[in-house]
Design a protein around this motif. Structure first.
Motif, short mmCIF file in Angstrom:
data_model
loop_
_atom_site.label_atom_id
_atom_site.label_comp_id
_atom_site.label_asym_id
_atom_site.label_seq_id
_atom_site.Cartn_x
_atom_site.Cartn_y
_atom_site.Cartn_z
N ASP A 252 0.39 64.41 19.25
CA ASP A 252 -0.07 63.33 20.12
C ASP A 252 1.15 62.54 20.57
O ASP A 252 1.72 61.78 19.79
N PRO A 253 1.60 62.70 21.83
CA PRO A 253 2.84 62.07 22.27
C PRO A 253 2.73 60.57 22.56
O PRO A 253 3.70 59.95 22.93
N LYS A 254 1.55 59.95 22.36
CA LYS A 254 1.40 58.53 22.63
C LYS A 254 2.12 57.72 21.55
O LYS A 254 2.01 58.01 20.36
N PRO A 255 2.87 56.68 21.95
CA PRO A 255 3.56 55.87 20.94
C PRO A 255 2.57 55.05 20.12
O PRO A 255 1.51 54.66 20.59
N ARG A 256 2.94 54.82 18.87
CA ARG A 256 2.09 54.01 17.99
C ARG A 256 2.21 52.55 18.34
O ARG A 256 3.26 52.07 18.75
N LYS A 257 1.12 51.82 18.14
CA LYS A 257 1.14 50.38 18.35
C LYS A 257 1.65 49.71 17.07
O LYS A 257 1.23 50.07 15.97
N PRO A 258 2.57 48.77 17.20
CA PRO A 258 3.05 48.09 15.98
C PRO A 258 1.93 47.27 15.36
O PRO A 258 1.15 46.63 16.04
N SER A 259 1.87 47.26 14.03
CA SER A 259 0.81 46.51 13.37
C SER A 259 1.33 45.32 12.64
O SER A 259 2.44 45.10 12.38
#
Length: 76
Positions: free
Chosen positions: A69-76
């Motif tokens: 999944d090439p979508k960047p992760r959202k910072p938590s």
């Protein structure tokens, strides 16, 4: 650990033919029909641009196959 003699595996021609058939079927499922069998070829034998899968389609098929999944992760 129990030691035992190695098991002998035999590869028969039927197994090779079945493997080749399954490999070609999986390629057809991933990339659709092969361009050589596509009916959108013009009279000169070259394929139209609509018949050729784009590089993004190939890339998306590859990503789906390997589970990337090439979508960047959202910072938590």
């Amino acid at each position: 650990m129990i030691r035992r003699p190695p098991t002998r595996l035999e590869l028969k021609m039927d197994d090779i033919k079945e493997y080749e058939r399954m490999k070609s079927e999986s390629r057809k499922n991933i990339f659709g029909n092969s361009p050589t069998h596509n009916s959108t070829a013009n009279e000169s034998g070259s394929l139209s641009s609509a018949a050729e899968p784009s590089s993004t389609d190939k890339r998306n098929a590859l990503y789906a196959r390997i589970g990337f999944d090439p979508k960047p992760r959202k910072p938590s």
